[in-house]
Design an enzyme around this catalytic site. Structure first.
Site, mmCIF file in Angstrom:
data_model
loop_
_atom_site.group_PDB
_atom_site.id
_atom_site.type_symbol
_atom_site.label_atom_id
_atom_site.label_comp_id
_atom_site.label_asym_id
_atom_site.label_seq_id
_atom_site.Cartn_x
_atom_site.Cartn_y
_atom_site.Cartn_z
ATOM 1 C CG ASP A 181 -2.024 -0.950 1.204
ATOM 2 O OD1 ASP A 181 -2.926 -0.754 0.381
ATOM 3 O OD2 ASP A 181 -2.017 -1.914 2.000
ATOM 4 N NE ARG A 213 0.933 -0.121 4.296
ATOM 5 C CZ ARG A 213 -0.065 0.310 5.033
ATOM 6 N NH1 ARG A 213 0.158 1.158 6.030
ATOM 7 N NH2 ARG A 213 -1.302 -0.108 4.814
ATOM 8 N NE ARG A 248 -6.326 5.651 2.481
ATOM 9 C CZ ARG A 248 -6.919 4.481 2.674
ATOM 10 N NH1 ARG A 248 -7.758 4.319 3.692
ATOM 11 N NH2 ARG A 248 -6.696 3.483 1.845
ATOM 12 C CE LYS A 289 -5.959 1.796 -1.594
ATOM 13 N NZ LYS A 289 -4.916 1.181 -0.764
ATOM 14 C CG HIS A 290 -11.412 0.994 -0.613
ATOM 15 N ND1 HIS A 290 -10.913 2.265 -0.398
ATOM 16 C CD2 HIS A 290 -10.514 0.143 -0.027
ATOM 17 C CE1 HIS A 290 -9.783 2.194 0.296
ATOM 18 N NE2 HIS A 290 -9.518 0.911 0.536
ATOM 19 C CG HIS A 339 -9.056 -0.957 8.674
ATOM 20 N ND1 HIS A 339 -9.344 0.048 7.786
ATOM 21 C CD2 HIS A 339 -7.966 -1.585 8.184
ATOM 22 C CE1 HIS A 339 -8.451 0.032 6.807
ATOM 23 N NE2 HIS A 339 -7.610 -0.951 7.028
ATOM 24 C CG ASP A 364 -10.110 -3.542 2.009
ATOM 25 O OD1 ASP A 364 -8.920 -3.791 2.273
ATOM 26 O OD2 ASP A 364 -10.624 -2.424 2.234
#
Length: 378
Positions: free
Chosen positions: A114, A122, A186, A216-217, A229, A299
Site C-alpha cells: 500500500d 509503507r 487519501r 479501490k474501494h 477495519h 479488501d
C-alpha cells in the site's frame, strides 16, 4: 523437483505463443488445465507474513513453495504486535526480501504494497525511502509536481522489486470528515472528474514502471463516516452515484487491471451483503453494468467488517461466489502463520463439495494469469 521443472518448461513454452491453439484454447487455458487444484487455489490467495527475510519468516517460504500462494503483501508496521518490525527496514533489505521470495515461486508472484503517499506509505523516509505527497495534496498541485511525485513513487516501487501497488485510491471525497479517507487526505478530490484524471495519470506512470495498479474501494468508500477495519460500515444514506464515475471512466478507457472491493453496505444496491460478498454489486453492477472483465480482489478479509460478522468459511464461500478472484489476507490485524494453509484447504474442500464451482476457480485463475502475462511476469 522434476515435476516442478516440467511444469515451468510447459508454462514457458505455452506463454511464448500469443495465438489460440489448434483446439481453440489459449496458452493460458492450457496452463490452467495442467495445474493441480491446489496450485489453482494458491493463485487466489494474497498473503501477508511476518519477517524481514525469507530465512527469518516462519511461514512465507512454506506459503510460496508448498501452498503455492500467487501474491504477497508487505507492511512496515505490525498492527497485532504494535511494533515497527514487520517486513520493511531499509532499501537493501527490502530488495533482497522481494527478490528471494520471487525466486521461490513456481509461477511469478504479485508482490504488493500500500503506497498511496501521505499517511498511507509503507516506504517511509525513516527507513531510507523518499517522502511522498498525499493524494489530496496532489489534487491541488501543479501538473509538473504531480508528474514528478507519481514518477518518484512508481520508480521507487520498481527499484525495490515490487510489481503491484494498492493505488490509486479512487474514492471521491464526498465526506471530508470520513475518518479513513477524507480526514487523512487519501482522496484526490471531492470532484469525481478530477479523481478520474489523476488516477488515469497514476496508472499510466505505474504501468511504465512495471507496476500493476489496483483501484479501490468499489463501489466507493468516500462517503462513509466510519472505518471498515473496525466494523461494518453502512453507506446507504450517504453514497452517491457519482462515486462510480472514476471506475466507469477508467474501465471505458481500458486502463483497469485490478479493482479492490469495499467492505461496505449499500442497501439500495444489495440489501443483504456488503460489496465484498455481493453478487449484485460485483457481478451485476461491476461486471455487467460497467463491463469490467479484469481481476477483482477483496479488501483485507481480516478486517472487522468481515471477520466480526461472518465466519472464516462463510466469508470465503460468499466472497468467491460473489465474484472475488483474489482473497486478501493481510495477516496483520490478526496474525496466524497458518492462514494460507487454512484458506487453501478450505477452498479445496468447498470445491470438492460443490459449494464453489471448478469453472469459477478456473475463470479467476485465467484472469490472474492473463494479468501476470500482461505485466511481464510470465
Amino acid at each position: 523437483m522434476l515435476k516442478f521443472f516440467k511444469f515451468c518448461s510447459l508454462l514457458s513454452l505455452m506463454l511464448t505463443s500469443p495465438f489460440a491453439l489448434a483446439n481453440g484454447t489459449t496458452p493460458i487455458d492450457e496452463i490452467v488445465s495442467k495445474m493441480t487444484l491446489k496450485d489453482r487455489v494458491g493463485q487466489l490467495l494474497l498473503i501477508g507474513f511476518r519477517g524481514d527475510s525469507v530465512e527469518n519468516s516462519e511461514s512465507i517460504k512454506r506459503d510460496i513453495q508448498d501452498i503455492g500462494v500467487g501474491s504477497v503483501i508487505l507492511f512496515d508496521y505490525d498492527v497485532a504486535l504494535k511494533v515497527r518490525d514487520r517486513n520493511i527496514k531499509n532499501p537493501a533489505q527490502l530488495k533482497k526480501l522481494n527478490q528471494d521470495m520471487q525466486s521461490l515461486a513456481k509461477i511469478p508472484l504479485f508482490i504488493s504494497v500500500d503506497e498511496e503517499g501521505g499517511m498511507v506509505s509503507r516506504l517511509k523516509s525513516r527507513y531510507g525511502f523518499e517522502s511522498k505527497l498525499s493524494p489530496m495534496e496532489l489534487g491541488t498541485s501543479e501538473s509538473r509536481v504531480v508528474q514528478k511525485e507519481m514518477s518518484k513513487l512508481a520508480g521507487e516501487l520498481h527499484e525495490n522489486n515490487f510489481n503491484m501497488n494498492f493505488a490509486p485510491l479512487v474514492d471521491v471525497n464526498v465526506n471530508p470528515e470520513n475518518p479513513v479517507i477524507g480526514k487523512i487526505k487519501r482522496s484526490f478530490s471531492e470532484d469525481e472528474n478530477t479523481v478520474s484524471q489523476l488516477a488515469s495519470q497514476m496508472i499510466d506512470i505505474q504501468n511504465k514502471a512495471g507496476i500493476v495498479s489496483v483501484l479501490k474501494h468499489f463501489p466507493g468508500h468516500g462517503s462513509s463516516d466510519s472505518d471498515s477495519h473496525l466494523g461494518m460500515v453502512d453507506v446507504t444514506e450517504t453514497w452517491q452515484d457519482r462515486e462510480l464515475t472514476p471506475y466507469r471512466d477508467l474501465i471505458e478507457d481500458g486502463k483497469v487491471d485490478m479493482i479492490m472491493s469495499a467492505h461496505v453496505y449499500q442497501r439500495n444496491l444489495d440489501p443483504d451483503y456488503p460489496a465484498t460478498l455481493s453478487k449484485k454489486i460485483l457481478g451485476d453492477l461491476l461486471r455487467t453494468d460497467l463491463g469490467y472483465e479484469g481481476v477483482i480482489i477483496s479488501d483485507d478479509m481480516n478486517m472487522g467488517a468481515i471477520k466480526d460478522h461472518y465466519g472464516f468459511e462463510q466469508a470465503i464461500e460468499l466472497a468467491l461466489n460473489a465474484g472475488i478472484d483474489i482473497l486478501l489476507f493481510g495477516n496483520n490485524l490478526h496474525y496466524d502463520k497458518d492462514t494460507a494453509a487454512k484458506a487453501s484447504n478450505l477452498i479445496i474442500r468447498l470445491v470438492n463439495t460443490g459449494k464453489i464451482s471448478t469453472k469459477q476457480i478456473n475463470d479467476s485463475v485465467t484472469r490472474i494469469l492473463k494479468l501476470k502475462r500482461k505485466a511481464g511476469l510470465l
